[in-house]
Design an enzyme around this catalytic site. Structure first.
Site, PDB file in Angstrom:
ATOM      1  N   THR A   1      28.535 -18.406 -24.309  1.00 40.04           N
ATOM      2  CA  THR A   1      28.012 -17.744 -23.111  1.00 40.04           C
ATOM      3  C   THR A   1      28.927 -16.596 -22.678  1.00 40.04           C
ATOM      4  OG1 THR A   1      29.143 -19.260 -21.602  1.00 40.04           O
ATOM      5  CG2 THR A   1      26.913 -19.857 -22.291  1.00 40.04           C
ATOM      6  N   ASP A   2      28.359 -15.722 -21.861  1.00 35.69           N
ATOM      7  CA  ASP A   2      29.147 -14.626 -21.303  1.00 35.69           C
ATOM      8  C   ASP A   2      29.380 -14.884 -19.810  1.00 35.69           C
ATOM      9  OD1 ASP A   2      26.764 -13.967 -19.992  1.00 35.69           O
ATOM     10  OD2 ASP A   2      26.352 -12.244 -21.265  1.00 35.69           O
ATOM     11  N   GLN A   3      29.908 -13.920 -19.118  1.00 39.51           N
ATOM     12  CA  GLN A   3      30.246 -14.083 -17.709  1.00 39.51           C
ATOM     13  C   GLN A   3      29.013 -14.347 -16.843  1.00 39.51           C
ATOM     14  OE1 GLN A   3      32.310 -10.726 -16.080  1.00 39.51           O
ATOM     15  NE2 GLN A   3      33.205 -11.919 -14.415  1.00 39.51           N
ATOM     16  N   MET A   4      27.844 -13.939 -17.345  1.00 42.61           N
ATOM     17  CA  MET A   4      26.606 -14.152 -16.583  1.00 42.61           C
ATOM     18  C   MET A   4      25.995 -15.527 -16.840  1.00 42.61           C
ATOM     19  SD  MET A   4      24.881 -10.365 -16.999  1.00 42.61           S
ATOM     20  CE  MET A   4      25.146 -10.285 -18.768  1.00 42.61           C
TER      21      MET A   4
ATOM     22  N   ILE B   1      24.778 -16.619 -19.716  1.00 40.88           N
ATOM     23  CA  ILE B   1      23.771 -16.605 -20.779  1.00 40.88           C
ATOM     24  C   ILE B   1      24.475 -16.422 -22.119  1.00 40.88           C
ATOM     25  CG2 ILE B   1      21.927 -15.740 -19.297  1.00 40.88           C
ATOM     26  CD1 ILE B   1      22.434 -12.947 -20.451  1.00 40.88           C
TER      27      ILE B   1
END
Length: 145
Positions: free
Chosen positions: A17-20, A22
């Protein structure tokens, strides 16, 4: 030739996942590779067998179109399909579907060629006719069934 393939399933991991929250866009390319490797293994000619014969299959181009987001812990099916094969080049399309909802999440395509250890093109039809026939037999098999 009718052939039943097991669907390739992937569970989205937290580290993907990334910082958002997702799945980071770069991971889909890795997922395509996982599904492609699985497909070749199921066909009976995986990367390990190719390399023993001195054949490498580099990626020449890859595309990825994001339709909807995948989140941590989601389970998806990644369906590769051989779209084109001529003994020297290979094109594979990919569709990623949500396991629970069947929603299409991502599509893509990768283009490959067959090379020897000296990075020269290999004609499977001439140098590996059994392998050439194996790919021809499975050209266009619908893996979504």
């Amino acid at each position: 030739m009718e052939r039943n393939f097991a669907l390739y399933e992937h569970q989205a991991q937290y580290y993907e996942t990334d910082q958002m929250g997702i799945i980071h866009h770069s991971n889909y390319i890795r997922w395509f590779e996982e599904a492609r490797t699985n497909l070749l293994d199921q066909m009976g000619f995986g990367y390990d067998q190719m390399e023993k014969l001195g054949i490498i299959v580099p990626v020449l181009a890859i595309t990825c179109t994001y339709k909807s987001m995948v989140y941590f812990n989601d389970r998806v099916y990644i369906i590769p399909k051989i779209e084109a094969f001529n003994g020297i080049r290979l094109n594979i399309s990919y569709q990623i579907f949500d396991k629970l909802t069947s929603e299409l999440r991502t599509t893509g395509e990768s283009k490959h060629c067959f090379l020897d250890k000296n990075n020269r093109p290999v004609s499977l039809k001439k140098q590996q006719p059994k392998i050439y026939e194996l790919f021809n037999d499975y050209l266009g098999v619908d893996l979504s069934k």
